[in-house]
Write a protein that holds these residues in place. Structure first.
Motif, PDB file in Angstrom:
ATOM      1  N   ASN A  76     -55.859  85.203  -5.907  1.00 50.49           N
ATOM      2  CA  ASN A  76     -56.330  83.985  -5.239  1.00 50.49           C
ATOM      3  C   ASN A  76     -57.808  84.119  -4.918  1.00 50.49           C
ATOM      4  OD1 ASN A  76     -56.633  85.198  -2.465  1.00 50.49           O
ATOM      5  ND2 ASN A  76     -54.406  85.420  -2.656  1.00 50.49           N
ATOM      6  N   ALA A  77     -58.414  83.028  -4.545  1.00 46.61           N
ATOM      7  CA  ALA A  77     -59.866  82.988  -4.381  1.00 46.61           C
ATOM      8  C   ALA A  77     -60.358  83.984  -3.338  1.00 46.61           C
ATOM      9  CB  ALA A  77     -60.309  81.573  -4.018  1.00 46.61           C
ATOM     10  N   ASP A  78     -59.674  84.087  -2.200  1.00 45.44           N
ATOM     11  CA  ASP A  78     -60.135  84.982  -1.137  1.00 45.44           C
ATOM     12  C   ASP A  78     -60.128  86.438  -1.591  1.00 45.44           C
ATOM     13  OD1 ASP A  78     -60.546  82.857   0.540  1.00 45.44           O
ATOM     14  OD2 ASP A  78     -58.697  83.135   1.683  1.00 45.44           O
ATOM     15  N   ASN A 165     -62.649  83.043 -14.363  1.00 42.33           N
ATOM     16  CA  ASN A 165     -63.373  81.818 -14.005  1.00 42.33           C
ATOM     17  C   ASN A 165     -64.054  81.976 -12.651  1.00 42.33           C
ATOM     18  OD1 ASN A 165     -64.055  78.944 -14.326  1.00 42.33           O
ATOM     19  ND2 ASN A 165     -62.646  78.643 -12.620  1.00 42.33           N
ATOM     20  N   LEU A 166     -63.337  82.536 -11.687  1.00 42.05           N
ATOM     21  CA  LEU A 166     -63.924  82.747 -10.361  1.00 42.05           C
ATOM     22  C   LEU A 166     -64.982  83.842 -10.384  1.00 42.05           C
ATOM     23  CD1 LEU A 166     -60.905  82.406  -7.906  1.00 42.05           C
ATOM     24  CD2 LEU A 166     -62.960  81.010  -7.979  1.00 42.05           C
ATOM     25  N   ILE A 167     -64.752  84.897 -11.148  1.00 43.07           N
ATOM     26  CA  ILE A 167     -65.756  85.960 -11.252  1.00 43.07           C
ATOM     27  C   ILE A 167     -67.072  85.384 -11.748  1.00 43.07           C
ATOM     28  CG2 ILE A 167     -66.424  88.009 -12.578  1.00 43.07           C
ATOM     29  CD1 ILE A 167     -63.488  88.896 -12.471  1.00 43.07           C
ATOM     30  N   ARG A 168     -67.000  84.582 -12.788  1.00 37.49           N
ATOM     31  CA  ARG A 168     -68.224  84.017 -13.359  1.00 37.49           C
ATOM     32  C   ARG A 168     -68.888  83.058 -12.376  1.00 37.49           C
ATOM     33  NH1 ARG A 168     -65.124  84.174 -18.936  1.00 37.49           N
ATOM     34  NH2 ARG A 168     -66.245  85.904 -19.916  1.00 37.49           N
ATOM     35  N   ALA A 169     -68.090  82.302 -11.641  1.00 35.70           N
ATOM     36  CA  ALA A 169     -68.668  81.378 -10.652  1.00 35.70           C
ATOM     37  C   ALA A 169     -69.368  82.143  -9.534  1.00 35.70           C
ATOM     38  CB  ALA A 169     -67.567  80.479 -10.088  1.00 35.70           C
ATOM     39  N   PHE A 170     -68.719  83.181  -9.033  1.00 32.14           N
ATOM     40  CA  PHE A 170     -69.297  83.941  -7.924  1.00 32.14           C
ATOM     41  C   PHE A 170     -70.558  84.702  -8.350  1.00 32.14           C
ATOM     42  CE2 PHE A 170     -64.896  84.076  -5.856  1.00 32.14           C
ATOM     43  CZ  PHE A 170     -65.249  83.171  -4.862  1.00 32.14           C
ATOM     44  N   THR A 171     -70.567  85.257  -9.553  1.00 33.16           N
ATOM     45  CA  THR A 171     -71.681  86.117  -9.949  1.00 33.16           C
ATOM     46  C   THR A 171     -72.840  85.338 -10.561  1.00 33.16           C
ATOM     47  OG1 THR A 171     -70.598  86.573 -12.077  1.00 33.16           O
ATOM     48  CG2 THR A 171     -70.227  88.133 -10.277  1.00 33.16           C
ATOM     49  N   GLN A 172     -72.625  84.091 -10.916  1.00 37.15           N
ATOM     50  CA  GLN A 172     -73.696  83.298 -11.525  1.00 37.15           C
ATOM     51  C   GLN A 172     -74.154  82.134 -10.650  1.00 37.15           C
ATOM     52  OE1 GLN A 172     -75.100  84.265 -14.507  1.00 37.15           O
ATOM     53  NE2 GLN A 172     -73.708  86.008 -14.323  1.00 37.15           N
ATOM     54  N   GLY A 173     -73.448  81.858  -9.563  1.00 35.93           N
ATOM     55  CA  GLY A 173     -73.731  80.655  -8.783  1.00 35.93           C
ATOM     56  C   GLY A 173     -74.450  80.866  -7.468  1.00 35.93           C
TER      57      GLY A 173
END
Length: 443
Positions: A76-78, A165-173
Motif C-alpha cells: 500500500n502507499a504508506d 508505479n508508486l516508486i516512480r512517482a515518489f522518486t521523480q515527483g
C-alpha cells in the motif's frame, strides 16, 4: 537468442519450487504473464549494469534494502513510501560519508517468493505445505490457504506493477528532493543515544546550505534513479516475464532490474544458474560461509564468461562470527582471477537466532559486526567493498534486538509484523547507514 533457447533450464534439477496441484492452471497463468507488458525496460537494466560496473571498480556504492518477503496486503502507499523514504535517508548519509554516488535499489516490487528449509510445516498433529510467499500460497495455517494457487502469479504481477508505479512517482515527483530527504534525518540526529552522529549530520546540513547559497541547481537534485531487485526464485513467474529486446535481440527478465540467485539454488548444474546465465540483467549470487574458491570461480565462468563490468555481484551472507575467516580467501583468489565482480554484504541472513519465546530475530550488534568484518576483509585484501544488502522496513517495528532504542526480548512482541525473517526498523536502518558511512570514510 530466442525464448525457446532459454528453456534448457526445464530439463535440469531444480529446487525450491511449489507443488502446483493443477499443471494446466499454471501453464495458463504463465501464458497470461507472458502477454502482459514488461515491468521494467531494457534501457533501465543496461543503465543499472553500467552503474554496478562503476561500483565494482570502487567508484560507487550499492544500497539495497526492503522486506524479507513482500506481502500483497503490505503493498500500500504508506508502506511503500516509508520504505523508499528510509532508503533515501540512508543514501544521503552514505553519499556524504563515501563521497561517491550511491546506487539506490529496493528489495521491492517482486520479493513475493521465499525459499524454505522444509516443504512442510507442522503444528501439533497437523502438517501442511510450507508458506512460500504470497505469490504462491497464504500464510494462514489452514489447508485451503496453504494450497499453491497459480492465480497468485497474476496477482503478484499486478502488485509489482502498482508498487513500481508508486516508486516512480515518489522518486521523480519531488518527494526525493535532497533537501527534503536530509530534513527527515534531523529527528534521528537529535536522539540522545545517537549523539556521536550529530557531527556528521551537521556537516551534511552545512554542505546543503553552502550549495544553496552558491546557487546550485537543485532541480537536478529533486529526482533520483531508483531500481528494483528480488530473488529470482519462482521460475513459473520469472520465465514468462523474460522478453527478447527488439534492439539487441537479447533476452531480458522484465520483472526487475536486478535479480539474484539464493544460497539454496546456486548449484552449477541446476536450473536457476542455467537460466540466469542467459539473461542480460545484472545478477547476484548469495555466497555463504562454506563457499570455496573453486565454486566461486566456476560461478564466474558460468554467469559472467565475458567478464563484463557490472554483470555479476557476489552477495556475502556469512555471519558475524565467520566472515573474517570465510571471506578473505575468496578475495585473495579473485585478485589473481580475470574478473571484477561487485562485492556486497548481506549482514542479515547469517545472523538469525530464535528466542526462548519463539521469535526469529537478529541482534543489531551482530549485523554491525558483520558489516565491519566485510570492510576489514576488503581493506586487508586491497579490494573494493561495493555495497550493502539489508532487510528493512520504514516502520517502527520491533523485530531485531538492540540498536539505539535498546529493543530487548520482551519488546519484540509489541510490534513484530514480519511473516518470514526479522527486519531492521527505520531507526536501526538509519543508524546502520551512519556506521557504514564511517567505514566508507576509512576504506
Amino acid at each position: 537468442m530466442s525464448l525457446a533457447d532459454l528453456d534448457s533450464w526445464r530439463s535440469l534439477p531444480i529446487k525450491q519450487q511449489p507443488q502446483w496441484p493443477d499443471a494446466a492452471a499454471v501453464a495458463d497463468a504463465s501464458q497470461r504473464l507472458a502477454s502482459f507488458p514488461p515491468l521494467v525496460f531494457a534501457g533501465e537494466v543496461d543503465q543499472l549494469r553500467e552503474k554496478l560496473g562503476r561500483a565494482a571498480a570502487g567508484e560507487a556504492f550499492l544500497l539495497q534494502g526492503g522486506d524479507c518477503a513482500e506481502t500483497f496486503a503490505g503493498a500500500n502507499a504508506d508502506n511503500i513510501r516509508n520504505r523508499i523514504k528510509t532508503i533515501l535517508q540512508m543514501a544521503v548519509v552514505l553519499t556524504y560519508g563515501a563521497s561517491m554516488p550511491v546506487i539506490k535499489m529496493g528489495r521491492m516490487a517482486g520479493q513475493f517468493a521465499k525459499p524454505r528449509s522444509s516443504d512442510t510445516e507442522t503444528r501439533g498433529d497437523v502438517t501442511l505445505p510450507a508458506y512460500r510467499g504470497d505469490i504462491v500460497n497464504g500464510f494462514d495455517f489452514t489447508e485451503k490457504s496453504r494450497v499453491a494457487d497459480p492465480q497468485r502469479l497474476l496477482q503478484g504481477y499486478h502488485m509489482a506493477a502498482s508498487t513500481l508505479n508508486l516508486i516512480r512517482a515518489f522518486t521523480q515527483g519531488g518527494f526525493a528532493d535532497l533537501r527534503e530527504v536530509h530534513s527527515w534525518n534531523k529527528g534521528f540526529a537529535s536522539n540522545p543515544a545517537n549523539a556521536r552522529y550529530e557531527g556528521l549530520a551537521a556537516e551534511i546540513d552545512r554542505a546543503i546550505k553552502f550549495m544553496e547559497a552558491a546557487g546550485a541547481d537543485f532541480e537536478e537534485l529533486k529526482r533520483v534513479d531508483f531500481y528494483t531487485g528480488h530473488e529470482g526464485l519462482l521460475m513459473d513467474y520469472e520465465a514468462p516475464m523474460t522478453r527478447i529486446d527488439s534492439r539487441t535481440q537479447t533476452p531480458y527478465n522484465t520483472s526487475a532490474h536486478f535479480l539474484w540467485i539464493g544460497e539454496r539454488t546456486r548449484e552449477l548444474d541446476g536450473a536457476h544458474v542455467d537460466y540466469f546465465s542467459k539473461i542480460r540483467n545484472p545478477i547476484g549470487v548469495k555466497l555463504g560461509p562454506t563457499t570455496d574458491i573453486d565454486t566461486m570461480l566456476r560461478l564466474i565462468d558460468k554467469l559472467d564468461p565475458n567478464r563484463e563490468p557490472g554483470r555479476l555481484t557476489f552477495i556475502t551472507r556469512m555471519g558475524a562470527g565467520k566472515i573474517r575467516d570465510a571471506l578473505p580467501p575468496l578475495l585473495e583468489a579473485i585478485k589473481s582471477a580475470d574478473a571484477t565482480p561487485l562485492w556486497v554484504t548481506d549482514p542479515m541472513h547469517g545472523n538469525g537466532i530464535t528466542t526462548p519465546t519463539g521469535y526469529k530475530t537478529r541482534r543489531f550488534e551482530d549485523v554491525v559486526d558483520e558489516v565491519v568484518g566485510f570492510f576489514e576483509s576488503h581493506r586487508a585484501a586491497g579490494t573494493h567493498p561495493g555495497g550493502i544488502h539489508v532487510e528493512l522496513t520504514g516502520d517502527d517495528v520491533t523485530e531485531c534486538l538492540g540498536g539505539s532504542e535498546m529493543i530487548d526480548e520482551a519488546t519484540l512482541a509489541t510490534r513484530y509484523e514480519s511473516l518470514c525473517d526479522p527486519r531492521l526498523n527505520h531507526m536501526q536502518s538509519l543508524e546502520l547507514a551512519f556506521l557504514v558511512a564511517e567505514q566508507l570514510e576509512n576504506r
